[in-house]
Design a protein around this motif. Structure first.
Motif, short mmCIF file in Angstrom:
data_model
loop_
_atom_site.label_atom_id
_atom_site.label_comp_id
_atom_site.label_asym_id
_atom_site.label_seq_id
_atom_site.Cartn_x
_atom_site.Cartn_y
_atom_site.Cartn_z
N LEU A 180 0.79 -1.23 0.00
CA LEU A 180 0.00 0.00 0.00
C LEU A 180 0.83 1.29 0.00
O LEU A 180 0.60 2.16 -0.83
CB LEU A 180 -0.99 0.01 1.17
CG LEU A 180 -2.23 -0.85 0.97
CD1 LEU A 180 -3.11 -0.81 2.23
CD2 LEU A 180 -3.03 -0.41 -0.23
N LEU A 227 -1.09 7.62 -4.47
CA LEU A 227 -2.32 7.79 -3.70
C LEU A 227 -3.56 7.32 -4.46
O LEU A 227 -4.39 6.60 -3.90
CB LEU A 227 -2.48 9.24 -3.26
CG LEU A 227 -3.69 9.53 -2.38
CD1 LEU A 227 -3.65 8.69 -1.10
CD2 LEU A 227 -3.78 11.01 -2.04
N HIS A 228 -3.70 7.71 -5.73
CA HIS A 228 -4.91 7.32 -6.48
C HIS A 228 -4.99 5.80 -6.62
O HIS A 228 -6.06 5.21 -6.49
CB HIS A 228 -4.96 8.01 -7.84
CG HIS A 228 -3.92 7.54 -8.80
ND1 HIS A 228 -2.61 7.98 -8.75
CD2 HIS A 228 -3.98 6.66 -9.82
CE1 HIS A 228 -1.91 7.39 -9.70
NE2 HIS A 228 -2.72 6.58 -10.37
N ARG A 285 -3.56 3.60 -4.60
CA ARG A 285 -3.73 3.05 -3.25
C ARG A 285 -5.22 3.00 -2.89
O ARG A 285 -5.71 2.02 -2.35
CB ARG A 285 -2.98 3.91 -2.24
CG ARG A 285 -2.94 3.33 -0.85
CD ARG A 285 -2.13 4.17 0.12
NE ARG A 285 -0.92 4.67 -0.50
CZ ARG A 285 -0.36 5.85 -0.20
NH1 ARG A 285 -0.89 6.62 0.72
NH2 ARG A 285 0.73 6.24 -0.81
N ARG A 286 -5.95 4.06 -3.26
CA ARG A 286 -7.39 4.11 -2.96
C ARG A 286 -8.14 3.01 -3.71
O ARG A 286 -9.02 2.37 -3.15
CB ARG A 286 -7.95 5.48 -3.32
CG ARG A 286 -7.46 6.56 -2.41
CD ARG A 286 -7.94 7.91 -2.87
NE ARG A 286 -7.53 8.94 -1.93
CZ ARG A 286 -7.43 10.22 -2.24
NH1 ARG A 286 -7.72 10.63 -3.46
NH2 ARG A 286 -7.06 11.09 -1.33
N VAL A 287 -7.79 2.80 -4.95
CA VAL A 287 -8.47 1.78 -5.76
C VAL A 287 -8.15 0.39 -5.22
O VAL A 287 -9.04 -0.45 -5.06
CB VAL A 287 -8.06 1.90 -7.25
CG1 VAL A 287 -8.60 0.74 -8.06
CG2 VAL A 287 -8.55 3.22 -7.83
N LEU A 303 -7.12 -0.47 -2.23
CA LEU A 303 -7.71 -0.63 -0.91
C LEU A 303 -9.22 -0.91 -1.03
O LEU A 303 -9.75 -1.79 -0.34
CB LEU A 303 -7.46 0.60 -0.04
CG LEU A 303 -7.87 0.49 1.41
CD1 LEU A 303 -7.10 -0.62 2.12
CD2 LEU A 303 -7.64 1.82 2.13
N THR A 304 -9.89 -0.20 -1.92
CA THR A 304 -11.32 -0.42 -2.13
C THR A 304 -11.57 -1.84 -2.62
O THR A 304 -12.47 -2.54 -2.13
CB THR A 304 -11.89 0.60 -3.13
OG1 THR A 304 -11.68 1.92 -2.62
CG2 THR A 304 -13.38 0.38 -3.37
N GLU A 340 -10.80 -4.31 0.37
CA GLU A 340 -11.71 -4.22 1.51
C GLU A 340 -13.15 -4.61 1.17
O GLU A 340 -13.90 -5.00 2.05
CB GLU A 340 -11.69 -2.79 2.07
CG GLU A 340 -10.36 -2.38 2.68
CD GLU A 340 -10.17 -2.90 4.10
OE1 GLU A 340 -11.14 -2.87 4.88
OE2 GLU A 340 -9.06 -3.34 4.41
N TRP A 383 -20.40 9.30 -6.87
CA TRP A 383 -20.62 9.79 -5.52
C TRP A 383 -22.03 9.48 -5.04
O TRP A 383 -22.26 9.26 -3.86
CB TRP A 383 -20.35 11.29 -5.42
CG TRP A 383 -18.89 11.56 -5.18
CD1 TRP A 383 -18.01 12.14 -6.03
CD2 TRP A 383 -18.14 11.22 -4.00
NE1 TRP A 383 -16.76 12.18 -5.47
CE2 TRP A 383 -16.82 11.62 -4.22
CE3 TRP A 383 -18.47 10.60 -2.80
CZ2 TRP A 383 -15.82 11.44 -3.28
CZ3 TRP A 383 -17.46 10.42 -1.85
CH2 TRP A 383 -16.16 10.84 -2.10
N ARG A 418 -11.35 1.57 7.28
CA ARG A 418 -10.25 2.11 6.46
C ARG A 418 -10.76 2.89 5.27
O ARG A 418 -10.15 3.86 4.84
CB ARG A 418 -9.36 0.96 5.97
CG ARG A 418 -8.52 0.36 7.05
CD ARG A 418 -7.76 -0.81 6.56
NE ARG A 418 -6.48 -0.39 6.04
CZ ARG A 418 -5.53 -1.21 5.61
NH1 ARG A 418 -5.75 -2.52 5.61
NH2 ARG A 418 -4.40 -0.77 5.17
N LEU A 419 -11.86 2.44 4.71
CA LEU A 419 -12.42 3.15 3.56
C LEU A 419 -13.09 4.43 4.01
O LEU A 419 -13.08 5.44 3.33
CB LEU A 419 -13.40 2.27 2.80
CG LEU A 419 -12.79 1.10 2.07
CD1 LEU A 419 -13.88 0.26 1.40
CD2 LEU A 419 -11.81 1.58 1.01
#
Length: 169
Positions: free
Chosen positions: A111, A116-117, A119-121, A123-124, A127, A140, A168-169
């Protein structure tokens, strides 16, 4: 077969059509000179056996057979022939290969290395278990932070399922 089947009788999505172009080309080279009703289950089995001997994987053989079954299903439906010779040909058993996955420690080490972009994908995905296409389609309006959940649209039937947000999300 291809020139008439695809534009008029094919119920595949555009994406599936694009993926099947090479398969249909090969099937047309093999069976296209024959009238639809002249193709037999025996001819299909013989051709698949030959491809097997050439080293074609069971999964690839199954893709050809699935395409033939679909073509003949439409051909019978629209009156081009009376029977589906591919219906009596059985699919090959496909080997299920275990996928290498990261353990928890490896994931935690990965991670911080990601931008960053990304990492978010990642992680999503990790999780929630969401697929890449589901993540790309998120809006959204699908996020309810008060309830702590995501509404994930299921591509094939346009329904949705609810996925809880983790801390985390």
């Amino acid at each position: 077969m291809r020139e008439e089947f695809l534009p008029k009788y094919c119920i595949w999505s555009e994406r599936t059509r694009q993926g099947e172009v090479a398969c249909l080309r090969i099937l047309c080279e093999q069976f296209g000179v024959l009238h639809l009703s002249a193709v037999t289950a025996s001819a299909i089995k013989t051709w698949l056996s030959k491809r097997d001997a050439e080293g074609l994987s069971p999964a690839s053989q199954n893709r050809y057979l699935a395409a033939l079954k679909s073509i003949y299903k439409a051909a019978v439906t629209y009156g081009f022939c009376k029977t589906n010779p591919a219906a009596n040909v059985t699919m090959k058993r496909e080997e299920i290969k275990p996928r290498a996955v990261l353990d928890d420690n490896e994931f935690e080490l990965l991670l911080p290395e990601l931008p960053l972009h990304a990492r978010r994908v990642v992680l999503t995905a990790a999780e929630t278990g969401m697929r890449a296409g589901e993540i790309r389609r998120l809006k959204w309006a699908d996020v309810d932070l008060v309830a702590g959940e995501l509404r994930v649209v299921v591509a094939k039937n346009k329904e949705y399922r609810v996925v809880p947000l983790t801390w985390r999300l």
